[in-house]
Design a protein around this motif. Sequence first.
Motif, short mmCIF file in Angstrom:
data_model
loop_
_atom_site.label_atom_id
_atom_site.label_comp_id
_atom_site.label_asym_id
_atom_site.label_seq_id
_atom_site.Cartn_x
_atom_site.Cartn_y
_atom_site.Cartn_z
N VAL A 127 0.86 -1.19 0.00
CA VAL A 127 0.00 0.00 0.00
C VAL A 127 0.89 1.23 0.00
CG1 VAL A 127 -1.67 1.35 1.32
CG2 VAL A 127 -1.94 -1.12 1.14
N LEU A 128 0.74 2.08 -1.02
CA LEU A 128 1.49 3.33 -1.14
C LEU A 128 0.51 4.48 -0.93
CD1 LEU A 128 3.52 2.42 -4.36
CD2 LEU A 128 4.10 1.94 -1.98
N THR A 129 0.66 5.19 0.20
CA THR A 129 -0.36 6.18 0.55
C THR A 129 -0.26 7.45 -0.27
OG1 THR A 129 0.99 7.12 2.34
CG2 THR A 129 -0.49 5.28 2.90
N GLY A 130 0.94 7.79 -0.77
CA GLY A 130 1.08 9.00 -1.58
C GLY A 130 0.25 8.94 -2.85
N PRO A 131 0.54 7.99 -3.74
CA PRO A 131 -0.26 7.84 -4.97
C PRO A 131 -1.56 7.09 -4.76
CG PRO A 131 1.53 6.25 -4.97
CD PRO A 131 1.74 7.12 -3.75
N ARG A 132 -1.84 6.67 -3.50
CA ARG A 132 -3.05 5.91 -3.17
C ARG A 132 -3.15 4.68 -4.07
NH1 ARG A 132 -6.35 8.44 0.36
NH2 ARG A 132 -8.07 7.07 -0.22
N LEU A 133 -2.10 3.87 -3.99
CA LEU A 133 -1.99 2.68 -4.82
C LEU A 133 -1.85 1.45 -3.93
CD1 LEU A 133 -1.53 1.39 -7.66
CD2 LEU A 133 0.91 1.85 -7.31
N ALA A 134 -2.60 0.41 -4.23
CA ALA A 134 -2.51 -0.85 -3.49
C ALA A 134 -2.32 -1.99 -4.48
CB ALA A 134 -3.76 -1.08 -2.65
N ARG A 135 -1.40 -2.91 -4.15
CA ARG A 135 -1.15 -4.06 -5.00
C ARG A 135 -1.13 -5.32 -4.14
NH1 ARG A 135 3.47 -0.90 -6.68
NH2 ARG A 135 3.09 0.23 -8.64
N LEU A 136 -1.55 -6.42 -4.75
CA LEU A 136 -1.45 -7.73 -4.11
C LEU A 136 -0.76 -8.66 -5.10
CD1 LEU A 136 -2.11 -9.60 -1.72
CD2 LEU A 136 -4.29 -10.13 -2.85
N ASP A 137 0.40 -9.17 -4.69
CA ASP A 137 1.21 -10.04 -5.56
C ASP A 137 1.46 -9.40 -6.92
OD1 ASP A 137 1.28 -11.95 -3.52
OD2 ASP A 137 -0.58 -12.89 -4.22
N GLY A 138 1.69 -8.07 -6.89
CA GLY A 138 2.02 -7.34 -8.10
C GLY A 138 0.84 -6.82 -8.90
N ALA A 139 -0.36 -7.31 -8.59
CA ALA A 139 -1.55 -6.87 -9.32
C ALA A 139 -2.22 -5.72 -8.57
CB ALA A 139 -2.53 -8.03 -9.48
N GLU A 140 -2.54 -4.65 -9.29
CA GLU A 140 -3.17 -3.50 -8.65
C GLU A 140 -4.57 -3.84 -8.17
OE1 GLU A 140 -4.26 1.19 -9.58
OE2 GLU A 140 -2.88 0.08 -10.89
N LEU A 141 -4.89 -3.42 -6.95
CA LEU A 141 -6.21 -3.64 -6.38
C LEU A 141 -7.12 -2.46 -6.69
CD1 LEU A 141 -5.18 -4.93 -2.83
CD2 LEU A 141 -6.10 -6.30 -4.71
N THR A 142 -8.36 -2.74 -7.01
CA THR A 142 -9.35 -1.69 -7.22
C THR A 142 -10.08 -1.47 -5.91
OG1 THR A 142 -9.63 -2.36 -9.53
CG2 THR A 142 -11.33 -0.96 -8.58
N LEU A 143 -9.71 -0.39 -5.22
CA LEU A 143 -10.29 -0.08 -3.91
C LEU A 143 -11.01 1.26 -3.97
CD1 LEU A 143 -7.30 -0.97 -1.54
CD2 LEU A 143 -9.16 -2.47 -2.28
N THR A 144 -12.13 1.36 -3.26
CA THR A 144 -12.78 2.66 -3.10
C THR A 144 -11.96 3.50 -2.12
OG1 THR A 144 -14.15 2.01 -1.21
CG2 THR A 144 -15.03 1.56 -3.42
N LEU A 145 -12.31 4.77 -2.02
CA LEU A 145 -11.59 5.66 -1.10
C LEU A 145 -11.58 5.11 0.31
CD1 LEU A 145 -13.00 9.10 -2.29
CD2 LEU A 145 -10.84 8.05 -2.92
N ARG A 146 -12.75 4.72 0.79
CA ARG A 146 -12.85 4.26 2.18
C ARG A 146 -12.15 2.91 2.36
NH1 ARG A 146 -14.01 8.89 4.88
NH2 ARG A 146 -16.06 9.71 4.37
N GLU A 147 -12.25 2.03 1.38
CA GLU A 147 -11.54 0.75 1.48
C GLU A 147 -10.04 0.99 1.58
OE1 GLU A 147 -14.77 -1.76 -1.21
OE2 GLU A 147 -12.79 -1.30 -2.02
N PHE A 148 -9.52 1.89 0.77
CA PHE A 148 -8.09 2.18 0.81
C PHE A 148 -7.71 2.74 2.17
CE2 PHE A 148 -4.29 4.65 0.38
CZ PHE A 148 -3.49 3.94 -0.50
N ASP A 149 -8.47 3.71 2.66
CA ASP A 149 -8.14 4.34 3.93
C ASP A 149 -8.24 3.35 5.09
OD1 ASP A 149 -7.71 6.77 2.70
OD2 ASP A 149 -9.75 7.49 3.05
N LEU A 150 -9.24 2.47 5.05
CA LEU A 150 -9.39 1.47 6.10
C LEU A 150 -8.22 0.49 6.10
CD1 LEU A 150 -11.01 0.12 8.36
CD2 LEU A 150 -12.33 -1.07 6.58
N LEU A 151 -7.85 0.02 4.91
CA LEU A 151 -6.73 -0.92 4.82
C LEU A 151 -5.44 -0.27 5.30
CD1 LEU A 151 -5.51 -3.61 3.95
CD2 LEU A 151 -5.33 -2.69 1.62
N ALA A 152 -5.17 0.95 4.87
CA ALA A 152 -3.95 1.64 5.29
C ALA A 152 -3.94 1.84 6.80
CB ALA A 152 -3.82 2.98 4.57
#
Length: 231
Positions: free
Chosen positions: A140-165
Amino acid sequence: MAQRILVVDDDRTVSDVICRYLEHAGYAVGHVGDGGAALDAVRRDLPDLVVLDLMLPTLSGLEVCRALRTEPAGVPIVMLTARGDEADRVLGLELGADDYLTKPFSPRELVLRVGSVLRRAGAGPVPAASQELRDGGLEVLTGPRLARLDGAELTLTLREFDLLAHLMRHPARAFTRAELLEQVWGWTFGDQSTVTVHVRRLREKIEKDPAEPRRIVTVWGVGYRYERADG
């Protein structure tokens, strides 16, 4: 340039009030009254956020939300729901809405919620501090708001990203749903089932078996805890 808000509501009285308050807050506001026109307007004008009523002619708000979440633009969505429509509200969150308000609501609160979602979407000032959170194959990269799992980018909503981070920042710590609602959503009140829905959606995206989660685990009688996969 003013941030652009599209208001989608077929009740002219309600939409006029919403538009007036948003314009007074400094936003550029457009309005349409049905679901089909909403999709056309989003694709044509690329607004920064959509205020979306669920009860609409042509296409329902849920259908609009589902359609928008299949498109790459990823426009943030604040839903408006009737007081008794809990099932629709939960479904809207599952489809990827970023926030919701229950009618009747305070227009001032709507303006605050819109501002909060836009800030989290990066439409406001970008925080100077950026974090790289890693756990095994999860990144999880909070600057560009990017999340990956095993190299594949995850499609997360704003709240999903913030909750995971947030959870990844505090591994092994148990949070109540009320704490997560305040610390991630910024709400000191509200429907805590919102947290439950977002945890379920996150598990579907980051767990090998969402029914037997290893990263976001349930702490019975408390809430949720993040367990690092890499130990």
